[in-house]
Structures are given as C-alpha cells and as structure tokens.
Design an enzyme around this catalytic site. Structure first.
Site, PDB file in Angstrom:
ATOM      1  CE  LYS A 256      -3.264   2.599   2.974  1.00 25.36           C
ATOM      2  NZ  LYS A 256      -4.134   2.569   4.176  1.00 25.36           N
ATOM      3  CG  ASP A 261      -5.757   7.794   4.757  1.00 31.18           C
ATOM      4  OD1 ASP A 261      -6.706   8.385   4.202  1.00 31.18           O
ATOM      5  OD2 ASP A 261      -5.900   6.735   5.430  1.00 31.18           O
ATOM      6  CE  LYS A 268      -6.650   8.540   8.223  1.00 27.94           C
ATOM      7  NZ  LYS A 268      -7.295   7.411   8.920  1.00 27.94           N
ATOM      8  CG  ASP A 279      -2.012   5.211   4.956  1.00 32.67           C
ATOM      9  OD1 ASP A 279      -1.832   4.158   5.608  1.00 32.67           O
ATOM     10  OD2 ASP A 279      -3.115   5.535   4.481  1.00 32.67           O
ATOM     11  CG  ASP A 338      -9.985   7.134   6.924  1.00 32.31           C
ATOM     12  OD1 ASP A 338      -8.937   7.134   6.250  1.00 32.31           O
ATOM     13  OD2 ASP A 338     -10.018   7.341   8.152  1.00 32.31           O
ATOM     14  CD  GLU A 340      -6.812   5.055   2.591  1.00 34.04           C
ATOM     15  OE1 GLU A 340      -7.784   5.053   3.389  1.00 34.04           O
ATOM     16  OE2 GLU A 340      -5.638   4.910   2.967  1.00 34.04           O
ATOM     17  NE  ARG A 342     -10.782  -1.416   3.890  1.00 37.65           N
ATOM     18  CZ  ARG A 342     -11.311  -1.581   5.105  1.00 37.65           C
ATOM     19  NH1 ARG A 342     -12.429  -2.265   5.251  1.00 37.65           N
ATOM     20  NH2 ARG A 342     -10.713  -1.076   6.165  1.00 37.65           N
TER      21      ARG A 342
HETATM   22  N1  BES Z   1      -4.297   4.513   6.962  1.00 36.33           N
HETATM   23  C1  BES Z   1      -5.377   4.157   7.796  1.00 36.33           C
HETATM   24  C2  BES Z   1      -4.999   3.158   8.894  1.00 36.33           C
HETATM   25  C3  BES Z   1      -4.023   3.628   9.921  1.00 36.33           C
HETATM   26  C4  BES Z   1      -4.463   4.019  11.166  1.00 36.33           C
HETATM   27  C5  BES Z   1      -2.665   3.597   9.691  1.00 36.33           C
HETATM   28  C6  BES Z   1      -3.567   4.416  12.125  1.00 36.33           C
HETATM   29  C7  BES Z   1      -1.752   3.995  10.642  1.00 36.33           C
HETATM   30  C8  BES Z   1      -2.209   4.400  11.875  1.00 36.33           C
HETATM   31  C9  BES Z   1      -6.517   3.543   6.983  1.00 36.33           C
HETATM   32  O1  BES Z   1      -6.616   3.967   5.673  1.00 36.33           O
HETATM   33  C10 BES Z   1      -7.777   3.896   7.678  1.00 36.33           C
HETATM   34  O2  BES Z   1      -8.067   5.037   7.768  1.00 36.33           O
HETATM   35  N2  BES Z   1      -8.484   2.878   8.155  1.00 36.33           N
HETATM   36  C11 BES Z   1      -9.710   3.081   8.836  1.00 36.33           C
HETATM   37  C12 BES Z   1     -10.675   2.032   8.337  1.00 36.33           C
HETATM   38  C13 BES Z   1     -12.081   2.279   8.756  1.00 36.33           C
HETATM   39  C14 BES Z   1     -12.610   3.508   8.075  1.00 36.33           C
HETATM   40  C15 BES Z   1     -12.910   1.087   8.382  1.00 36.33           C
HETATM   41  C16 BES Z   1      -9.470   2.908  10.326  1.00 36.33           C
HETATM   42  O3  BES Z   1      -8.638   2.097  10.705  1.00 36.33           O
HETATM   43  O4  BES Z   1     -10.087   3.618  11.101  1.00 36.33           O
HETATM   44 ZN    ZN Z   2      -4.835   4.659   4.809  1.00 36.30          ZN
HETATM   45 ZN    ZN Z   3      -7.802   5.713   5.476  1.00 36.43          ZN
END
Ligand code: BES
Ligand code: ZN
Ligand code: ZN
Length: 489
Positions: A256, A261, A268, A279, A338, A340, A342
């Site tokens: 990835k 992000d 966020k 990210d 968010d 994204e 996947r």
């Molecule tokens: N890049 C984030 C995940 C992340 C969180 C990486 C903290 C490093 C530290 C990812 O894209 C994300 O935002 N995931 C969401 C998914 C949710 C919306 C289902 C999450 O983990 O909250």
């Molecule tokens: Zn992300």
């Molecule tokens: Zn995200």
C-alpha cells in the site's frame, strides 16, 4: 577486514567492542589478557552492566585500545539474537571512534555461532546508527558506516559474508525508514515511482511504472477512485527480480503506497491525520525487501507491485455511497472513503497476478483496528494458506519481527460481501475491523495462496529503541527478505 587474536597488539583500532556475560567467558578473558585490561575485575566490581543488551563503557586508559565497550549478555547461556542486535544498536549510538574492532568470539556460545554474531553485529550497528533525515538548516547528524569496522575472529570467509548480509538487511530497512519519514509534499506517488526506477537501475531489477492515463485505460477503478480528489497523479509500480531462468513460481509482494491519507470525505479528525504521511509503509517495506533481495540474489522469482496515490478531498473526490468498478470488474459500495487502502490493494493484487504471481503477500498500514487488537509492536496477519504462513512466521521469528495471525471466517466474508447495490462494501463495521480490511483484499486474491500483513501499528515507532529512532521502523523488510530467502531453499 578480519583480524586474528594475535593481531590484537598491532591492531589499528581505538575502540573495541566485547560481549560480557555475568561470568565472563574464556574468549573475554583471552581478549582481556591480550589488551591488558582487567575486564573480569571490572565485572566483579560491578562496573560492567551484564544485563542482556546493556552497554557499558569500561573505565580504562590504554595505549592500543582507547575505549572498550561491553555489551551485556546476561547469564551467557541463552544469548538471544535480539540481545546482540540491540547491544550493537546502542553501541552504534555511543561509538565516536573512527575505527572499531569487534571481538566476535566474545559474543558466541553453543546457541549463537560466529556467523550469526557477525550478521547481528552488522545489523545492529547499521540500524542503531540510523538518523532520521531532516530538513533542519543546521543539521549534521551522520549515519554509522561499517567501513571502519574490523572483526577480531578466526579467518573465515563465511563470517565476513554474514557480516555483509547483516549490513544488506539493515541498509534496506533504513531505506524503508527514510521513505516512511519523508514529508508527503516531497514523497508523492510520482516521487515514489521515481525512487523505484532509481532502485531498479542501481540493483538491476526490471521496473515498470503505470501513469494515470495507463491506469485509466486498464480500468483500475479502485486506485482511480482513491486518487479522484487529488491533483497528484497515481502510479502503479512494478519491480521484478528474476532468481531463476524461467518466470514461474513467482512470489508477489504487494504494498500500500498511500502517500497521504486525509480520510477523504470521511475525513480524519485533525489529531488522527498527523502522521498519515506514513501510510505508504507497506510500499516502503516491499521496496526495502526488493533492495535486499536484489543484492542477496536468492533463487526465487519475485514481483513487487505498489499502488500509490494520496487520499484527498476536492469537488471531484469520491463520496460515501459511491459505487465504483474495480480492475477485476467487481463493484464496491464505498461506505467510508477512509477505508481507501483496501481499494488500492485490491487492484494491485490483481495486477500482481497478471504479472505472474502464484502466491501473494500484501503489506499495508491498513487499519487502526490492528492497533486496538495487538498494540503497536505486533504486525497482524491473515492468510488462506497455513503452509505459506508457517514459512513467513519462521522468517519473522528469525528476524525478531513479531507477527500474529487473526482469523478470517465465512461470517467475516459475508459481511464484506453485503451490499444492496454492489458486490462488496468497503467498510462492514468497526468490530474486529482489521479482519474486514485484509479480508477485502483477500476477496480479490481469490484462491491463490495469500498472506496479508497489517503494519498500521508497527510501521512507526513513537519512541526510540536500541535499533532505531522514533519514526518509520522499516518493519517487515527483514521478514519479507528472509521469507523470500527461505522460499528459495
Ligand atoms: N491509513 C489508515 C490506517 C491507519 C491508522 C494507519 C492508524 C496507521 C495508523 C486507513 O486507511 C484507515 O483510515 N483505516 C480506517 C478504516 C475504517 C474507516 C474502516 C481505520 O482504521 O479507522
Ligand atoms: Zn490509509
Ligand atoms: Zn484511510
């Protein structure tokens, strides 16, 4: 350079590093006698911290050797790989000498041989000597280099080779760290692709970079959807390492590469956004591993695919409720912009399969869920193949990078496939959501052997450790490299 015990009198060194257990070994006593320093007396007097991995500067003034650093080896019985690596990591931070000699035999016993010790010493010194690149106008921090390190050990080619291997692993990890640490205005998808092109040129890998136009023509709807709100172009980066004559039995490493992000319209919160330059940690891990693999030359074919874009907001950005069509033709209801990573990975794994991958490992900072489940020091895994996972787990244990597998059940898959308007949804819920993130990617891999690694917790460290500063860790570079080396055996 390699020296023998008898050279110690003439050795061109100012600093010596030795390993000292609670009861100093024969080797320590020999070295102590050769340099005429009462190491055993120091230990008895409590002047040496022999705790595993601790570092002590011995109180000496001596003609030949100006400084002696002792790395604690505990009781000296179960000298762990982590103890030696961490000890040298601390040493790297402390050493100010222009040349250093390592008394290698003082680190060995029945469970740890000289080759392993050489490997770990190099790894620890290079990792511990790493400085986060910064843009301070007055900065002058310098990484530790190994040019001036000599090994005091038996004459043995294999030992020097191990030392070089340790250095290759650690340098690759440091490269990944630097990518993660780079500011997002500098490390765009285009810049990441340029980095990959340079890497390929330097280490003789095949490289292909797909532009936005090519990605559009191919119909990679997942990557395009995430990129839609951005003024930066996306990139799909492919690197190939040919370890055998035929391009078969290829392992795919998929990363990835979200260079920033924001969350998109599922924005966020401001405190959760800071740090999202990292990210692309999965992409960094894959690039680092390819760097090491290209130098170590295992007999195994590897294709690396990185989907790269940032996740931004604009009048054109995707919205929750959008339905998009992925590269493989399946449709996805976007419930959360968010989620994204996947979407990017789903297209990338399909592309990796088209490039010949017969098994896939994807690596991603995918979910906050993995941090809730496992903390900041364990990488979460999913898999559909016990045997492949076993190999990766062994590699992770050998390299001291903690990986823990979570389940992926039919019920989880059902929830990923639940949508009134599309084949999938990208955010089934927050309960156990590390599994939904990885599980979504698995849907696009299909039946092919696959491992998903969620490094959201492990890719960055909040505090310094013996082998690193706070910031990007370069996690999984060592595991992926060792994994490919094991597959080649
Ligand atoms: N890049 C984030 C995940 C992340 C969180 C990486 C903290 C490093 C530290 C990812 O894209 C994300 O935002 N995931 C969401 C998914 C949710 C919306 C289902 C999450 O983990 O909250
Ligand atoms: Zn992300
Ligand atoms: Zn995200």
């Amino acid at each position: 350079m390699q020296l023998t015990f008898t050279d110690v009198q003439h050795m061109n060194t100012t600093t010596l590093v030795i390993g000292v257990a609670k009861h100093p070994s024969e080797a320590v006593q020999q070295v102590a006698a050769a340099i005429n320093v009462p190491v055993v007396d120091f230990v008895k007097a409590g002047d040496v911290d022999t705790t595993a991995g601790a570092l002590t500067k011995l109180p000496i003034a001596h003609d030949i050797v100006k400084r002696v650093y002792a790395i604690g080896l505990g009781d000296g019985k179960d000298i762990s790989t982590e103890t030696v690596r961490n000890g040298f990591g601390l040493a790297a931070k402390a050493l100010k000498a222009s040349n250093v000699t390592i008394a290698l035999e003082t680190f060995t016993n029945d469970v740890l041989d000289a080759q392993q010790a050489a490997y770990l010493a190099a790894e620890g010194l290079v990792l511990g000597g790493y400085n986060v690149p910064n843009y301070k106008t007055t900065s002058n921090a310098q990484d530790v280099t190994l040019e001036a390190v000599a090994l005091l050990a038996e004459e043995d080619e294999a030992i020097m080779e191990s030392f070089t291997v340790g250095r290759i692993y650690a340098e690759a990890q440091n490269e990944a760290r630097s990518l993660v640490n780079m500011p997002p205005n500098m490390l765009t998808a285009t810049a990441l692709a340029d980095y990959a092109v340079d890497l390929a040129a330097q280490f003789d890998l095949d490289v292909e970079v797909l532009t936005k136009q090519e990605i559009t023509e191919l119909g990679m709807g997942g990557i395009l959807a995430v990129n839609k709100g951005s003024v930066e172009e996306p990139r799909v980066i492919t690197l190939k390492y040919k370890g055998t004559d035929n391009w078969d039995d290829v392992i795919g490493l998929v990363g990835k590469g979200v260079t920033y992000d924001t969350g998109g319209y599922s924005l966020k919160p401001k405190d959760g956004m800071v740090g999202m330059k990292g990210d692309m940690g999965g992409a960094a891990a894959v690039l680092g591993a390819m760097r090491a693999i290209a130098q170590l030359k295992p007999a195994k074919n590897v294709v690396a695919v990185i989907g790269s874009t940032d996740n931004m907001i604009s009048g054109e950005a995707i919205k929750p409720d959008d339905v998009i069509t992925m590269y493989n033709g399946k449709t996805v209801e976007v419930l959360n912009t968010d989620a994204e990573g996947r979407l990017v990975l789903a297209d990338a794994v399909v592309y990796a399969q088209q490039q010949g991958a017969k098994a896939i490992v994807d690596v991603a900072t995918l979910t906050g869920g993995v941090i809730v489940a496992l903390g900041m020091d364990k990488t979460g895994a999913l898999t559909n193949d016990d045997a492949l996972f076993e190999t990766l787990l062994e590699a992770s244990i050998d390299t001291d990078e903690f990986v823990w597998r979570l389940p992926l059940t039919e019920n989880d898959k059902k929830r990923i496939r639940k949508s009134d308007v599309a084949d999938y949804n990208n955010s089934p819920g927050r309960d156990g959501h590390m599994i939904f993130g990885g599980g979504f990617v698995g849907e696009f891999v299909g039946d092919m052997p696959w491992i998903h690694l969620d490094i959201a917790g492990t890719s960055e460290a909040k505090a310094a450790s013996p082998i690193g500063q706070a910031g990007g860790t370069g996690v999984m570079v060592r595991t992926l490299t060792a994994f490919v080396e094991q597959l080649a055996e």
